[in-house]
Design an enzyme around this catalytic site. Sequence first.
Site, short mmCIF file in Angstrom:
data_model
loop_
_atom_site.label_atom_id
_atom_site.label_comp_id
_atom_site.label_asym_id
_atom_site.label_seq_id
_atom_site.Cartn_x
_atom_site.Cartn_y
_atom_site.Cartn_z
N GLU A 150 9.48 -3.10 10.47
CA GLU A 150 9.79 -1.74 9.87
C GLU A 150 10.04 -0.84 10.84
O GLU A 150 9.74 -0.57 12.09
CB GLU A 150 8.51 -1.32 9.10
CG GLU A 150 8.65 0.10 8.52
CD GLU A 150 7.67 0.47 7.47
OE1 GLU A 150 6.78 -0.52 7.16
OE2 GLU A 150 7.79 1.53 6.82
N ASP B 262 -0.72 -6.45 -0.22
CA ASP B 262 -1.13 -5.79 0.94
C ASP B 262 -2.68 -5.55 1.42
O ASP B 262 -3.19 -5.34 0.24
CB ASP B 262 -0.46 -4.30 0.79
CG ASP B 262 0.26 -3.91 2.22
OD1 ASP B 262 0.20 -4.68 3.11
OD2 ASP B 262 0.79 -3.13 2.15
N LYS C 105 -0.58 -9.39 3.44
CA LYS C 105 0.04 -8.97 4.26
C LYS C 105 -0.96 -7.88 4.93
O LYS C 105 -1.62 -7.12 4.33
CB LYS C 105 1.24 -8.18 3.79
CG LYS C 105 2.00 -7.27 4.88
CD LYS C 105 3.41 -6.72 4.45
CE LYS C 105 3.07 -5.40 4.16
NZ LYS C 105 2.72 -4.51 4.89
N ASP D 115 0.76 -1.27 -0.13
CA ASP D 115 -0.03 -0.06 0.26
C ASP D 115 0.92 1.13 -0.05
O ASP D 115 0.40 2.41 -0.01
CB ASP D 115 -1.13 -0.04 1.15
CG ASP D 115 -0.41 -0.03 2.35
OD1 ASP D 115 0.83 -0.09 2.70
OD2 ASP D 115 -1.14 0.18 3.45
N SER D 116 2.14 1.07 -0.07
CA SER D 116 3.10 2.29 -0.44
C SER D 116 2.82 2.87 -1.64
O SER D 116 3.21 4.04 -1.90
CB SER D 116 4.63 1.75 -0.21
OG SER D 116 4.78 0.51 -1.09
N GLU E 14 -0.91 -5.06 8.60
CA GLU E 14 -0.39 -4.42 9.60
C GLU E 14 -1.04 -4.81 11.05
O GLU E 14 -2.28 -4.81 11.03
CB GLU E 14 -0.44 -3.04 9.45
CG GLU E 14 0.62 -2.51 8.18
CD GLU E 14 0.48 -1.32 7.98
OE1 GLU E 14 0.02 -0.15 9.04
OE2 GLU E 14 1.12 -0.80 7.05
O1 KIV Z 1 3.41 -0.94 1.71
C1 KIV Z 1 4.79 -1.27 1.47
O2 KIV Z 1 5.30 -1.37 0.51
C2 KIV Z 1 5.12 -2.00 2.97
C3 KIV Z 1 6.71 -2.18 2.69
C4 KIV Z 1 7.52 -1.27 2.95
C5 KIV Z 1 7.12 -3.22 3.76
O3 KIV Z 1 4.56 -2.24 3.69
#
Ligand code: KIV
Length: 286
Positions: A191, A92, A122, A53-54, A124
């Site tokens: 992180e 994510d 993934k 989600d970056s 959080e």
């Molecule tokens: O969203 C993302 O790219 C991440 C990584 C930085 C681990 O969570």
Amino acid sequence: MAYLKPDKPEKVYVPALRAAKEKGEKLVCLTAYDYPSARIVDEAGVEIILVGDSMGNVIHGYGNTIPVTMEEILSAVKAVKRGASRALLVADMPYGSFHLGADETVRNALKLMKDGGAEAIKLEGGRNRVDLVKRLVDEEIPVMAHIGLTPQSVHKLGGYSVQGKTAETAQILLEDAKMLEEAGAFAIVLELVPREIAAIVTKELTISTVGIGAGIECDIQVLVLHDLIGLSFGRLPRFVRQYANIREVMTEAVTNWMDDVKSGSYPNEKESYAMPKEVKIASENS
Ligand code: KIV
């Protein structure tokens, strides 16, 4: 039923991570959000691709990850899937996609896997996500957890700072990691945590740690592709090592093309098409 073989014998699946940890072999993970970058990263041999989600910061310019939607992640996962045939593909779960109950979370995770082609998800959070992780794993959804700095908590945290810097918070991090392992996560992103704490977590867990700003001892290193290649804006965190300056390369290409158009040297004859000689052009005959 015949078990179809994967296209590539070297395709990376979840168990490869544990095997690498046992052998002390380092693996790498990079983000990708589109077909060309997925192909480049996959063909370079990166073992894990994260559709992170970056993307909220990097490709949408939102300024943080909060506004990223399921539709945006899903569309990116589909494109990345088409470009990646070897790497393990992790999607994510965006903010809001796993906050409204376990059933809704499973539905969203399944969408990323069934419609998008993700091979794991993934999400959080620490001990507050343990039940959710258990439920997802029970539904055959491989889960990568994410603790330390969790960017989706930016409003609660008030910024992006190193986490686990006191004995007490470091202890909480270690406990969270163990609980997430116990819940069935196959890996945990650490992180922005002190390298000493990441080293302890890595040593105490049998699953892989995926470090970003967490020092050298993590089993796997992850970076945002656009930071690594110099295609992002704003101040880079100190853990980023930039290996190229693609912004500069793009600016130069665009500027040179503009200059060529304005000076009349683009397009030349080779870069355009002529009518066949035998065809008479109306204006020549009139
Ligand atoms: O969203 C993302 O790219 C991440 C990584 C930085 C681990 O969570």
